[in-house]
Design an enzyme around this catalytic site. Sequence first.
Site: not given
Ligand code: AMP
Length: 414
Positions: A7, A14, A189, A218-220, A250, A342, A344, A395
């Site tokens: 990636n 990555k 995604h 729900l991530g970054n 965003r 987020i 997960e 992924e």
């Molecule tokens: P990713 O892009 O999938 O790696 O997700 C990153 C996001 O997940 C960031 O906003 C982190 O703060 C959030 N995140 C990771 N662990 C937790 C948690 N235990 N509680 C809330 N948000 C989390």
Amino acid sequence: MNVLVLNAGSSSLKFQIIATDLEQIKDEKDDRICRGEIESIGGEAILRIRYRAEPVRTLTAALHDMGAALDYLIRFLASDRSGIPEIKSSADVHAVGHRVVHGGELFKESTLIDDRVLKGIEDCIDLAPLHNPNNVKGIIAARDLLGQDVPQVAVFDTSFHQSLPPEAYLYALPYHLYRRHRIRRYGFHGTSHRYVAFRYRALRGFTREQTNIISFHLGNGCSAAAIKAGKSLDTSMGMTPLEGLVMGTRSGDLDPAIVGMIARKEAMSASEVETLLNTQSGLLGISGLTNDMRELLNELNEHDDRRVKLAVEIFCYRARKYLGAYLAGMGGADAVIFTGGIGENSPDVRARICASMEWAGLRLDLDKNQAMVGREGIISSNDSTLHAYAIPTDEELLIARDTVRVIRKMSHPS
Ligand code: AMP
């Protein structure tokens, strides 16, 4: 088959090596050999690598570009110093699977890379100027280093959403803009949404056709997908990954007239406004503090800060709105899936999104929701008719499996 999954980002690479083949996929016996990341490519780069369950190792080297980074990685993997017995030389890398961000309308599935496919990925640079050039660099570097005989497969973020019907993918713009410039919803995604849909049907013992879900990555970056009979019917990201849900930096959806308004009032160019919407908005913009949800939730618990609270509430309300919209668009669903950093890991965010959804038959089980952190399982109550699950995404695994399937299909066409 040892598959190197890559990636490639603007200054990062990555990677994972996953040993798998058709039999192992069937038995879910894929073997994850190592994983890691090279950061700060272009300067003094940092390689972090983890072999199986051993501790992470960190190395540094001056790596001026993607080619140098991949060369360094492969040399390291093949050397005695790496302590990875499965990779004794570069010949032990049997195939490469690339995450490619944009496949436009050209690529509806994962594809073996040849000159024509590479040209197609380059043609999509227009649609993803920040992402596709890095993917192209990764592909060329891998071909230069490993040779033409090592097959490479492109797995596109967009291809899962190529099943969207025109009413979901067309914007209400003059139609010639779609014809001339390919302006439409593509969605992203896709590999993640496809993976959690696959895990959901494995958990339920369903077929693909029985899979009717709304998945939230729900991530970054954040997106939702309406998946009906196993196919993507609608998704929240658009021509670019800026549309839809509120994300770390965003904005997601907004009135398009705001772009001109900000440009005029703040004396900014259109592309400067676009940068503001991509990098200074979302959770960061509203809270004025951080794009990191975990930090925001900690801050909220400790200080009940007004803008932090607003950021979390706007994030969750937007997601709930999409949940309602997709229930209507699909004519009902069987389950809601949460994935990404987020989705997960945050029972709090999941509970906020699912609040007052009883009208749709969805009620979370507080204990199950609280317990499901970084694990796969149901989080809704027994009496829910719309179920909810947390499913960690993977992924890289899907990219490795697609790579194997494409290669085996080419050598044994049915
Ligand atoms: P990713 O892009 O999938 O790696 O997700 C990153 C996001 O997940 C960031 O906003 C982190 O703060 C959030 N995140 C990771 N662990 C937790 C948690 N235990 N509680 C809330 N948000 C989390």
